[in-house]
Design a protein around this motif. Structure first.
Motif, PDB file in Angstrom:
ATOM      1  N   ARG A  13       0.849  -1.224  -0.090  1.00 32.31           N
ATOM      2  CA  ARG A  13      -0.120  -0.124  -0.127  1.00 32.31           C
ATOM      3  C   ARG A  13       0.912   1.212   0.154  1.00 32.31           C
ATOM      4  O   ARG A  13       1.694   1.265   0.833  1.00 32.31           O
ATOM      5  CB  ARG A  13      -0.979   0.019   1.218  1.00 32.31           C
ATOM      6  CG  ARG A  13      -1.966  -1.116   1.100  1.00 32.31           C
ATOM      7  CD  ARG A  13      -2.603  -1.111   2.243  1.00 32.31           C
ATOM      8  NE  ARG A  13      -3.596  -2.446   2.357  1.00 32.31           N
ATOM      9  CZ  ARG A  13      -4.308  -2.871   3.328  1.00 32.31           C
ATOM     10  NH1 ARG A  13      -4.318  -2.201   4.660  1.00 32.31           N
ATOM     11  NH2 ARG A  13      -5.138  -3.780   3.369  1.00 32.31           N
ATOM     12  N   ALA A  14       0.729   2.027  -1.026  1.00 34.74           N
ATOM     13  CA  ALA A  14       1.806   3.118  -1.350  1.00 34.74           C
ATOM     14  C   ALA A  14       0.915   4.524  -1.324  1.00 34.74           C
ATOM     15  O   ALA A  14      -0.510   4.419  -1.711  1.00 34.74           O
ATOM     16  CB  ALA A  14       2.648   2.846  -2.299  1.00 34.74           C
ATOM     17  N   GLU A  15       1.431   5.549  -1.320  1.00 34.47           N
ATOM     18  CA  GLU A  15       0.889   6.908  -1.661  1.00 34.47           C
ATOM     19  C   GLU A  15       1.980   7.850  -2.510  1.00 34.47           C
ATOM     20  O   GLU A  15       3.162   7.657  -2.404  1.00 34.47           O
ATOM     21  CB  GLU A  15       0.651   7.665  -0.371  1.00 34.47           C
ATOM     22  CG  GLU A  15       1.691   7.984   0.527  1.00 34.47           C
ATOM     23  CD  GLU A  15       1.243   8.689   1.883  1.00 34.47           C
ATOM     24  OE1 GLU A  15       1.825   9.600   2.393  1.00 34.47           O
ATOM     25  OE2 GLU A  15       0.293   8.239   2.611  1.00 34.47           O
ATOM     26  N   ARG A  16       1.502   8.520  -3.181  1.00 30.90           N
ATOM     27  CA  ARG A  16       2.263   9.341  -4.149  1.00 30.90           C
ATOM     28  C   ARG A  16       2.775  10.469  -3.473  1.00 30.90           C
ATOM     29  O   ARG A  16       2.257  11.181  -2.569  1.00 30.90           O
ATOM     30  CB  ARG A  16       1.539  10.071  -4.999  1.00 30.90           C
ATOM     31  CG  ARG A  16       2.385  10.482  -6.272  1.00 30.90           C
ATOM     32  CD  ARG A  16       1.547  10.375  -7.563  1.00 30.90           C
ATOM     33  NE  ARG A  16       2.073  10.667  -8.638  1.00 30.90           N
ATOM     34  CZ  ARG A  16       3.242  10.140  -9.360  1.00 30.90           C
ATOM     35  NH1 ARG A  16       4.027   9.426  -8.544  1.00 30.90           N
ATOM     36  NH2 ARG A  16       3.580  10.424 -10.362  1.00 30.90           N
ATOM     37  N   ARG A  17       4.284  10.681  -3.292  1.00 28.49           N
ATOM     38  CA  ARG A  17       4.963  11.783  -2.755  1.00 28.49           C
ATOM     39  C   ARG A  17       6.029  12.542  -3.618  1.00 28.49           C
ATOM     40  O   ARG A  17       6.843  11.866  -4.334  1.00 28.49           O
ATOM     41  CB  ARG A  17       5.733  11.514  -1.517  1.00 28.49           C
ATOM     42  CG  ARG A  17       4.870  10.978  -0.309  1.00 28.49           C
ATOM     43  CD  ARG A  17       5.481  11.592   0.795  1.00 28.49           C
ATOM     44  NE  ARG A  17       4.723  11.219   2.017  1.00 28.49           N
ATOM     45  CZ  ARG A  17       5.063  10.704   3.172  1.00 28.49           C
ATOM     46  NH1 ARG A  17       6.382  10.421   3.133  1.00 28.49           N
ATOM     47  NH2 ARG A  17       4.464   9.997   4.281  1.00 28.49           N
ATOM     48  N   GLY A  18       5.684  13.676  -4.005  1.00 30.05           N
ATOM     49  CA  GLY A  18       6.342  14.620  -5.101  1.00 30.05           C
ATOM     50  C   GLY A  18       6.469  13.649  -6.311  1.00 30.05           C
ATOM     51  O   GLY A  18       5.308  13.537  -6.794  1.00 30.05           O
ATOM     52  N   GLY A  19       7.546  13.261  -6.597  1.00 29.04           N
ATOM     53  CA  GLY A  19       7.743  12.638  -7.988  1.00 29.04           C
ATOM     54  C   GLY A  19       7.791  11.229  -7.988  1.00 29.04           C
ATOM     55  O   GLY A  19       7.816  10.468  -8.868  1.00 29.04           O
ATOM     56  N   GLY A  20       7.490  10.528  -6.798  1.00 30.41           N
ATOM     57  CA  GLY A  20       7.563   8.969  -6.585  1.00 30.41           C
ATOM     58  C   GLY A  20       6.473   8.642  -5.767  1.00 30.41           C
ATOM     59  O   GLY A  20       5.573   9.339  -5.373  1.00 30.41           O
ATOM     60  N   TRP A  21       6.824   7.488  -5.261  1.00 25.45           N
ATOM     61  CA  TRP A  21       5.625   6.840  -4.675  1.00 25.45           C
ATOM     62  C   TRP A  21       6.354   6.122  -3.113  1.00 25.45           C
ATOM     63  O   TRP A  21       7.587   5.925  -3.489  1.00 25.45           O
ATOM     64  CB  TRP A  21       5.007   5.405  -5.353  1.00 25.45           C
ATOM     65  CG  TRP A  21       4.312   5.738  -6.287  1.00 25.45           C
ATOM     66  CD1 TRP A  21       4.716   5.945  -7.537  1.00 25.45           C
ATOM     67  CD2 TRP A  21       2.593   5.913  -6.185  1.00 25.45           C
ATOM     68  NE1 TRP A  21       3.609   6.342  -8.340  1.00 25.45           N
ATOM     69  CE2 TRP A  21       2.544   6.190  -7.485  1.00 25.45           C
ATOM     70  CE3 TRP A  21       1.832   5.777  -5.200  1.00 25.45           C
ATOM     71  CZ2 TRP A  21       1.136   6.477  -7.794  1.00 25.45           C
ATOM     72  CZ3 TRP A  21       0.610   6.256  -5.411  1.00 25.45           C
ATOM     73  CH2 TRP A  21       0.187   6.530  -6.855  1.00 25.45           C
ATOM     74  N   VAL A  22       5.847   6.066  -2.140  1.00 20.56           N
ATOM     75  CA  VAL A  22       6.290   5.763  -0.848  1.00 20.56           C
ATOM     76  C   VAL A  22       5.429   4.658  -0.216  1.00 20.56           C
ATOM     77  O   VAL A  22       4.190   4.821  -0.014  1.00 20.56           O
ATOM     78  CB  VAL A  22       6.307   6.888   0.172  1.00 20.56           C
ATOM     79  CG1 VAL A  22       6.770   6.574   1.513  1.00 20.56           C
ATOM     80  CG2 VAL A  22       7.322   7.928  -0.392  1.00 20.56           C
ATOM     81  N   VAL A  23       5.912   3.426   0.071  1.00 25.36           N
ATOM     82  CA  VAL A  23       5.376   2.420   0.698  1.00 25.36           C
ATOM     83  C   VAL A  23       4.887   2.684   2.211  1.00 25.36           C
ATOM     84  O   VAL A  23       5.822   3.200   2.794  1.00 25.36           O
ATOM     85  CB  VAL A  23       6.043   0.921   0.702  1.00 25.36           C
ATOM     86  CG1 VAL A  23       5.290  -0.223   1.283  1.00 25.36           C
ATOM     87  CG2 VAL A  23       6.414   0.719  -1.063  1.00 25.36           C
ATOM     88  N   ARG A  24       3.772   2.735   2.557  1.00 27.27           N
ATOM     89  CA  ARG A  24       3.140   2.830   3.843  1.00 27.27           C
ATOM     90  C   ARG A  24       3.024   1.565   4.650  1.00 27.27           C
ATOM     91  O   ARG A  24       3.180   1.417   5.592  1.00 27.27           O
ATOM     92  CB  ARG A  24       1.879   3.734   3.520  1.00 27.27           C
ATOM     93  CG  ARG A  24       2.181   5.061   3.098  1.00 27.27           C
ATOM     94  CD  ARG A  24       2.989   6.008   3.662  1.00 27.27           C
ATOM     95  NE  ARG A  24       2.426   6.408   4.782  1.00 27.27           N
ATOM     96  CZ  ARG A  24       3.090   6.885   5.991  1.00 27.27           C
ATOM     97  NH1 ARG A  24       4.224   7.294   5.799  1.00 27.27           N
ATOM     98  NH2 ARG A  24       2.607   7.265   7.064  1.00 27.27           N
TER      99      ARG A  24
END
Length: 106
Positions: free
Chosen positions: A39-50
């Motif tokens: 499960r990830a969210e968009r941050r800036g120009g990339g994706w971060v796994v939460r």
């Protein structure tokens, strides 16, 4: 990834396709289940796994099926780990960095 409570940043980049399906071990080297969903969210120009979903419910989630709506119950061996509860220092052997009872059950 930024840790919300500590103010630290984890800058490791990892290919998720190499983690998918890997067996996750507990702190005492017992198998917990397979890593089946991210499960990830968009941050800036990339994706971060939460969060990471471990176990059969994660596979059903990845396939677009909700376990509760199909079976009416949660799967007994499926868990959700926050990004900081999974040690990926050895990506071929993901390991919990916490006790199993600290994970959220699906």
């Amino acid at each position: 990834m930024a840790a919300e409570d500590s103010g630290t940043t984890m800058s490791t980049t990892l290919r998720l396709d190499g983690l998918l399906g890997r067996r996750v071990l507990t702190k005492n080297n017992r198998p917990l289940g397979r890593l089946e969903e991210f499960r990830a969210e968009r941050r800036g120009g990339g994706w971060v796994v939460r969060e990471y979903v471990i176990g059969p419910a994660g596979l059903l989630e990845r396939l677009g099926l909700a376990v509760r709506s199909i079976l009416g119950i949660a799967h007994p061996r499926s868990f959700v780990a926050r990004w900081d509860q999974l040690d990926l220092a050895q990506p071929d052997r993901p390991r919990l960095s916490c006790a199993v009872d600290e994970l959220r059950r699906l």
